[in-house]
Design an enzyme around this catalytic site. Sequence first.
Site, PDB file in Angstrom:
ATOM      1  N   ASN A 109      26.499 -63.886 -92.268  1.00 11.34           N
ATOM      2  CA  ASN A 109      25.831 -64.905 -91.512  1.00 11.34           C
ATOM      3  C   ASN A 109      24.494 -64.640 -90.976  1.00 11.34           C
ATOM      4  OD1 ASN A 109      25.647 -67.766 -90.706  1.00 11.34           O
ATOM      5  ND2 ASN A 109      26.599 -67.000 -88.666  1.00 11.34           N
ATOM      6  N   SER A 138      19.864 -62.620 -85.712  1.00  6.57           N
ATOM      7  CA  SER A 138      20.663 -61.725 -85.947  1.00  6.57           C
ATOM      8  C   SER A 138      21.573 -61.852 -87.192  1.00  6.57           C
ATOM      9  CB  SER A 138      21.863 -61.540 -84.863  1.00  6.57           C
ATOM     10  OG  SER A 138      21.427 -61.619 -83.559  1.00  6.57           O
ATOM     11  N   ASP A 147      30.184 -66.705 -84.339  1.00  3.70           N
ATOM     12  CA  ASP A 147      29.008 -65.939 -83.986  1.00  3.70           C
ATOM     13  C   ASP A 147      29.218 -64.511 -83.561  1.00  3.70           C
ATOM     14  OD1 ASP A 147      27.572 -68.009 -85.596  1.00  3.70           O
ATOM     15  OD2 ASP A 147      27.308 -68.963 -83.567  1.00  3.70           O
TER      16      ASP A 147
HETATM   17  C1  GAR Z   1      18.497 -70.950 -89.608  1.00  5.05           C
HETATM   18  O1  GAR Z   1      17.597 -70.754 -88.624  1.00  5.05           O
HETATM   19  C2  GAR Z   1      19.711 -69.989 -89.510  1.00  5.05           C
HETATM   20  O2  GAR Z   1      19.495 -69.096 -88.708  1.00  5.05           O
HETATM   21  C3  GAR Z   1      20.590 -71.339 -88.706  1.00  5.05           C
HETATM   22  O3  GAR Z   1      19.986 -72.259 -89.349  1.00  5.05           O
HETATM   23  C4  GAR Z   1      18.965 -72.244 -90.061  1.00  5.05           C
HETATM   24  C5  GAR Z   1      18.820 -72.672 -91.232  1.00  5.05           C
HETATM   25  O4  GAR Z   1      17.552 -72.753 -91.995  1.00  5.05           O
HETATM   26  N1  GAR Z   1      21.882 -71.078 -88.846  1.00  5.05           N
HETATM   27  C6  GAR Z   1      22.814 -71.350 -87.786  1.00  5.05           C
HETATM   28  O5  GAR Z   1      22.346 -71.848 -86.732  1.00  5.05           O
HETATM   29  C7  GAR Z   1      24.189 -70.629 -87.835  1.00  5.05           C
HETATM   30  N2  GAR Z   1      24.985 -70.859 -86.773  1.00  5.05           N
HETATM   31  P1  GAR Z   1      17.482 -72.651 -93.716  1.00  5.05           P
HETATM   32  O6  GAR Z   1      18.304 -73.578 -94.164  1.00  5.05           O
HETATM   33  O7  GAR Z   1      16.008 -73.348 -93.696  1.00  5.05           O
HETATM   34  O8  GAR Z   1      17.733 -71.464 -94.065  1.00  5.05           O
END
Ligand code: GAR
Length: 218
Positions: A109, A138, A147
């Site tokens: 993740n 991370s 997480d």
């Molecule tokens: C990313 O910033 C990722 O780190 C976050 O969602 C975004 C997805 O962007 N994930 C979380 O918050 C998971 N807990 P994307 O759809 O453009 O890849």
Amino acid sequence: MPAKNIVILVSGNGTNAQAIIESCHQSKINAKVCAVISNRPSAYALNRAKAANIDAICIDHELFESREAFDETLRKQIDEYQPDLVVLAGFMRILSSQFVKHYEGKMLNIHPSLLPLYPGLNTHKRAIENKDTIHGASVHFVTGELDGGPVVIQAQVNIAKDDTPDTLATKVAEKEWEIYPLAIAWYCDGRLTTAKDKLILDGKTLSRNGILYNEHLV
Ligand code: GAR
């Protein structure tokens, strides 16, 4: 080493999925993305997958009566592709412990914070409100703790005085597109392995915060 099979789970825009797909096409990752699966029909990530000729599948979680029923359908769909690695890329659903156990040691993740700081949502806003000067992202293996699994790599960004949650999110996202393909490439090359709750990269046990990213790693 033969190319690995990857299945990516998404819920939204899919910029991380895009970075991973491109890294596979450029042979920076020795793998094939077999499918992109979304729990939301509107996820733009599905369009990105289609444009790259990758199976784009939606399993709408709203059509299921329980988390377990959704997770079971998702598991069956994923396993049709016999993936070596399942990649959560902005997949915004909590997964049942049974599902997590099924992919133990083979599910990654990415989270937009320097874990263990700020698990959960609104990480950028929380970092600014706490007057932090450094924030980041991370990559970690998924365990039953939200997480909370062992961290492979982190990238840091400075928080400027005038940063808003949106400007900070943009800075962090650019780092995410670097570190996620890198961690996946290590895994697919057999360089990154898990042993109990420890991570081993090139034979060395990683510290609790994983590797700290710098440009020389690419
Ligand atoms: C990313 O910033 C990722 O780190 C976050 O969602 C975004 C997805 O962007 N994930 C979380 O918050 C998971 N807990 P994307 O759809 O453009 O890849």
